[in-house]
Design an enzyme around this catalytic site. Structure first.
Site, PDB file in Angstrom:
ATOM      1  N   GLY A  57       5.385   3.090   0.024  1.00 34.19           N
ATOM      2  CA  GLY A  57       5.844   3.923  -1.127  1.00 34.19           C
ATOM      3  C   GLY A  57       4.962   3.934  -2.014  1.00 34.19           C
ATOM      4  O   GLY A  57       3.761   3.670  -2.092  1.00 34.19           O
ATOM      5  N   SER A  95       1.018  -1.105   0.025  1.00 28.02           N
ATOM      6  CA  SER A  95      -0.004  -0.009   0.123  1.00 28.02           C
ATOM      7  C   SER A  95       0.885   1.081  -0.190  1.00 28.02           C
ATOM      8  O   SER A  95       1.970   1.105  -0.096  1.00 28.02           O
ATOM      9  CB  SER A  95      -0.779  -0.035   1.313  1.00 28.02           C
ATOM     10  OG  SER A  95      -0.084   0.220   2.509  1.00 28.02           O
ATOM     11  N   LYS A  96       0.256   2.266  -0.177  1.00 26.04           N
ATOM     12  CA  LYS A  96       0.911   3.694  -0.280  1.00 26.04           C
ATOM     13  C   LYS A  96       2.044   3.744   1.153  1.00 26.04           C
ATOM     14  O   LYS A  96       3.082   4.526   0.940  1.00 26.04           O
ATOM     15  CB  LYS A  96      -0.002   4.897   0.080  1.00 26.04           C
ATOM     16  CG  LYS A  96      -0.727   4.802  -1.382  1.00 26.04           C
ATOM     17  CD  LYS A  96      -1.222   6.352  -1.575  1.00 26.04           C
ATOM     18  CE  LYS A  96      -2.078   6.416  -3.158  1.00 26.04           C
ATOM     19  NZ  LYS A  96      -3.275   6.299  -2.879  1.00 26.04           N
ATOM     20  N   ARG A  97       1.891   3.255   2.027  1.00 28.82           N
ATOM     21  CA  ARG A  97       2.512   3.358   3.147  1.00 28.82           C
ATOM     22  C   ARG A  97       3.939   2.587   2.683  1.00 28.82           C
ATOM     23  O   ARG A  97       5.040   3.243   3.599  1.00 28.82           O
ATOM     24  CB  ARG A  97       2.084   2.106   4.628  1.00 28.82           C
ATOM     25  CG  ARG A  97       1.195   2.987   5.272  1.00 28.82           C
ATOM     26  CD  ARG A  97       0.874   1.980   6.454  1.00 28.82           C
ATOM     27  NE  ARG A  97       0.098   0.635   5.917  1.00 28.82           N
ATOM     28  CZ  ARG A  97       0.657  -0.665   6.056  1.00 28.82           C
ATOM     29  NH1 ARG A  97       1.577  -0.850   6.853  1.00 28.82           N
ATOM     30  NH2 ARG A  97      -0.060  -1.358   5.503  1.00 28.82           N
TER      31      ARG A  97
END
Ligand code: GLU
Length: 486
Positions: A248, A244-246
């Site tokens: 990158g 996920s965006k966590r």
């Protein structure tokens, strides 16, 4: 039989790297088998789909070179057919109308939380109304959904990745196939489109395993030909959680904008969930097509490792011809204000030579911009920390070295072995390590602590340019020394 696969993204956001990996497996499989790659845009979620996302998806696929042979088809164009098909199930008693009220559905959800799911609750409620009554209510425009009547038994298929998969039908809800607003749900629309578009192999993420059981039931009820299914593993972040965006950037364009090469992205994504079977990991597209096979697709999820992307990307830079890199680099150099594209065209040989000199050290186009900066003018900027470390620790010695090199460079044959042997002999004579001469020289010529091999840099720049730079460097060093002493 011609192999036909599909990639059906929903245009509700950017193209996710996980989606690209799935598209790539489909693409490699179909290219290997000389089949047809169908692109279908699943745009039925009107609130969340938009044309910009659609355009970005197509652009990203083009950038990666994942070309399609048919489409893009738009799922929304088939809504009428979906509806007719659902009606045919209703006519044959294989589906039923569900007039449940919002309250009934809410209290069912509460009951599910407490007692677990009651898969046939909706069916029992529906049976309280006769088919005839149901027809009449529908005629009167009473809001209702249409549910699929899941038959007794088991649903079994032979998955290309997971082997035999078996679901007890008792564990499958009587799923809604047509919502009260008349729109088909994902499981119905996707089965219908896959069947109508003659898809022979459905290759998608293993988060769809339970959907596949439902879709097979729909295939059977419609007497459609069931495709072969292959469920590819999830991609996880380094912490083992779903990517996920966590972790990158997850949008493929972010990697393009950062300056990664499409060939590197393709190579990297191909290795997420596919094991080539040996240690050779660096592969171009043709090699991937040649070597890819579904039976080496893994069941277990794989980790999105940016370090590996960096390494692979370096390999791809190294093997991409300078001319190809030039096309990507020129606009970036101009945008960075370093040199115009016209000026580069006039010095093409020099420019391609520069790229060859630098590309072994680059992983992204932006690295090439950074690395090439000292080469456009002899009036280079001296990096403060490099000057401190390699000149000002012993300014006298640095002055001596640079002055000596200037006089040697004036007369030596301009050849890398010659240059190297002169510098080595000097270090030996002084009882220094080679680095003690090379480091101050590198700072003098490039302004920096790191650069490609210094002898390659000297040869690339040529004698006049090097002497010019040494002159500037000596001026700079004298000035710095005076400042430090003063
Ligand atoms: N539109 C669906 C998605 O993006 C397609 C899933 C499938 O391959 O069936 O998840």
């Amino acid at each position: 039989m011609t192999v036909r696969v599909r990639f059906p993204p929903s245009p509700t956001g950017n193209l996710h790297v996980g989606g690209v990996r799935t598209a790539l497996f489909n693409w490699l499989f179909v290219r290997k088998h000389g089949g047809v790659f169908v692109l279908r845009i699943e745009d039925t979620d009107k609130d969340r789909s938009n044309p910009e996302h659609n355009a970005t998806i197509l652009e990203s696929l083009r950038w990666l070179g994942l070309n399609w042979d048919e489409g893009p088809y738009f799922q929304s164009e088939s809504l009428k057919r979906h509806k007719e098909e659902v009606m045919s199930l209703l006519d044959r008693g294989l589906a039923y109308r569900d007039f449940s009220s919002a309250e009934e559905l809410a209290s069912e959800r509460t009951r599910t939380k407490v007692n677990g799911p009651d898969r046939r609750a909706a069916r029992r409620r529906a049976e309280l109304v006769s088919v005839k009554e149901g027809e009449a209510k529908a005629q009167d425009g009473e809001s209702h959904a249409i549910r699929f009547r899941v038959p007794e038994g088991q649903t079994i298929w032979k998955d290309m990745v997971h082997g035999e998969m078996k679901f007890e039908n008792a564990d499958i809800d009587d799923l809604v196939i047509l919502r009260s607003d008349g729109s088909p749900t994902y499981n119905f629309a996707v089965a219908s489109d896959d069947a109508n578009q003659g898809i022979t192999h459905v290759i998608r993420g293993d988060d769809h395993l339970s959907n596949t059981a439902k879709q097979i039931l729909i295939y059977n009820s419609m007497e459609w030909m069931e495709p072969v299914f292959a469920h590819v593993p999830m991609i996880l972040g380094p912490d083992g959680k779903r990517l996920s965006k966590r972790h990158g950037a997850t949008a493929i364009q972010a990697y393009r904008d950062e300056g990664f090469l499409p060939s590197a992205m393709i190579n990297f994504l191909a290795l997420l969930g596919w094991n080539p079977g040996d240690d050779i990991e660096f592969m171009d597209l043709d090699t991937l097509i040649d070597r890819f096979s579904m039976d080496r697709v893994l069941k277990k999820s794989s980790i999105f490792d940016l370090k590996k992307l960096g390494w692979l990307s370096g390999q791809h830079f190294n093997s991409t011809p300078a001319k190809e890199l030039a096309e990507l680099l020129s606009p970036k150099l101009e945008a960075a204000g370093l040199i115009t594209q016209d000026a580069l065209k006039m010095r093409e040989d020099w420019y391609l030579g520069l790229i060859d000199l630098l590309k072994t050290r680059a992983r992204r186009i932006s690295d090439l911009v950074e690395l090439s900066e000292p080469f456009f003018s002899n009036d280079i900027e001296f990096d403060e920390s490099a000057v401190l470390k390699h000149w000002l620790k012993d300014p006298e010695k640095s002055l001596m070295i640079l002055s000596f090199l200037r006089s040697v460079f004036t007369e030596v044959d301009w050849d890398d072995t010659e240059l190297e042997s002169k510098i080595r002999a000097y270090a030996v004579q002084k009882q220094w390590k080679l680095g003690e001469v090379i480091h101050p020289l590198r700072v003098a010529i490039t302004g920096r602590e790191a650069s490609p091999g210094i002898f390659d840099v000297l040869i690339f720049l040529g004698r006049d340019c090097v002497l010019d730079r040494l002159g500037n460097a000596l001026d700079h060093l004298e000035k710095k020394t005076a400042e430090t002493l003063g």
